[in-house]
Design a protein around this motif. Structure first.
Motif, short mmCIF file in Angstrom:
data_model
loop_
_atom_site.label_atom_id
_atom_site.label_comp_id
_atom_site.label_asym_id
_atom_site.label_seq_id
_atom_site.Cartn_x
_atom_site.Cartn_y
_atom_site.Cartn_z
N UNK A 1 0.85 -1.20 0.00
CA UNK A 1 0.00 0.00 0.00
C UNK A 1 0.88 1.24 0.00
N UNK A 2 0.61 2.17 -0.93
CA UNK A 2 1.43 3.38 -0.99
C UNK A 2 0.82 4.55 -0.21
N UNK A 3 -0.44 4.44 0.19
CA UNK A 3 -1.09 5.50 0.94
C UNK A 3 -0.83 5.30 2.44
N UNK A 4 -0.20 6.30 3.06
CA UNK A 4 0.22 6.17 4.46
C UNK A 4 -0.95 5.95 5.43
N UNK A 5 -2.06 6.62 5.19
CA UNK A 5 -3.21 6.48 6.10
C UNK A 5 -3.75 5.05 6.03
N UNK A 6 -3.92 4.52 4.82
CA UNK A 6 -4.40 3.14 4.67
C UNK A 6 -3.38 2.15 5.24
N UNK A 7 -2.09 2.43 5.03
CA UNK A 7 -1.02 1.59 5.60
C UNK A 7 -1.17 1.49 7.11
N UNK A 8 -1.26 2.66 7.75
CA UNK A 8 -1.30 2.71 9.22
C UNK A 8 -2.53 1.99 9.76
N UNK A 9 -3.67 2.20 9.12
CA UNK A 9 -4.90 1.57 9.58
C UNK A 9 -4.81 0.05 9.44
N UNK A 10 -4.35 -0.41 8.28
CA UNK A 10 -4.23 -1.86 8.05
C UNK A 10 -3.24 -2.48 9.05
N UNK A 11 -2.10 -1.82 9.27
CA UNK A 11 -1.11 -2.32 10.23
C UNK A 11 -1.72 -2.41 11.62
N UNK A 12 -2.43 -1.38 12.02
CA UNK A 12 -3.03 -1.34 13.35
C UNK A 12 -4.00 -2.50 13.54
N UNK A 13 -4.85 -2.74 12.55
CA UNK A 13 -5.84 -3.82 12.63
C UNK A 13 -5.14 -5.19 12.69
#
Length: 128
Positions: free
Chosen positions: A8-20
């Motif tokens: 994922x290149x979008x930081x917000x989506x990256x962070x959310x997916x990592x958190x989950x």
């Protein structure tokens, strides 16, 4: 505990997916594009599943799926597409290419958790 690769290149989506992923007790690894994700997989890392965006630089999600499904060692790797910019026919084409599941963005926490459970454990968890 499973290892989940997130392309994922979008930081917000990256962070959310990592958190989950991490909240579920799994380990998350982030790749900024499909080429990097493919290289991580080829390096022999034992990932349990791949979460990938479609629109990414260098190698997009479509190319990544095609490349992985063309390689015998990745035929059974669960691949979940995360995308906001595709229609029904595109989703159908991605599933035909070899994607396991499709998840619309913005990411829904419960839906992503369910998809991770399905991919890693092979069955839905109805107790949640």
């Amino acid at each position: 505990m499973a290892k989940v690769l997130i392309a994922e290149d979008d930081r917000i989506s990256q962070k959310l997916a990592v958190k989950i992923v991490e909240e579920m007790g799994h380990t998350a690894f982030v790749s900024p594009n499909g080429k990097h994700a493919y290289e991580a997989l080829m390096a022999g890392n034992d990932f349990s599943m791949l979460l990938t965006d479609i629109m990414m630089p260098e190698m997009d999600g479509r190319q990544l799926i095609q490349t992985l499904r063309g390689d015998q060692q990745f035929m059974k790797l669960p691949i979940v597409i995360m995308s906001a910019v595709v229609g029904i026919s595109e989703i159908s084409n991605l599933l035909e290419l070899g994607a396991t599941l499709f998840l619309a963005k913005p990411l829904d926490r419960k839906e992503l958790q369910e998809y991770i459970r399905r991919c890693i454990h092979g069955a839905p968890n109805n107790g949640d």
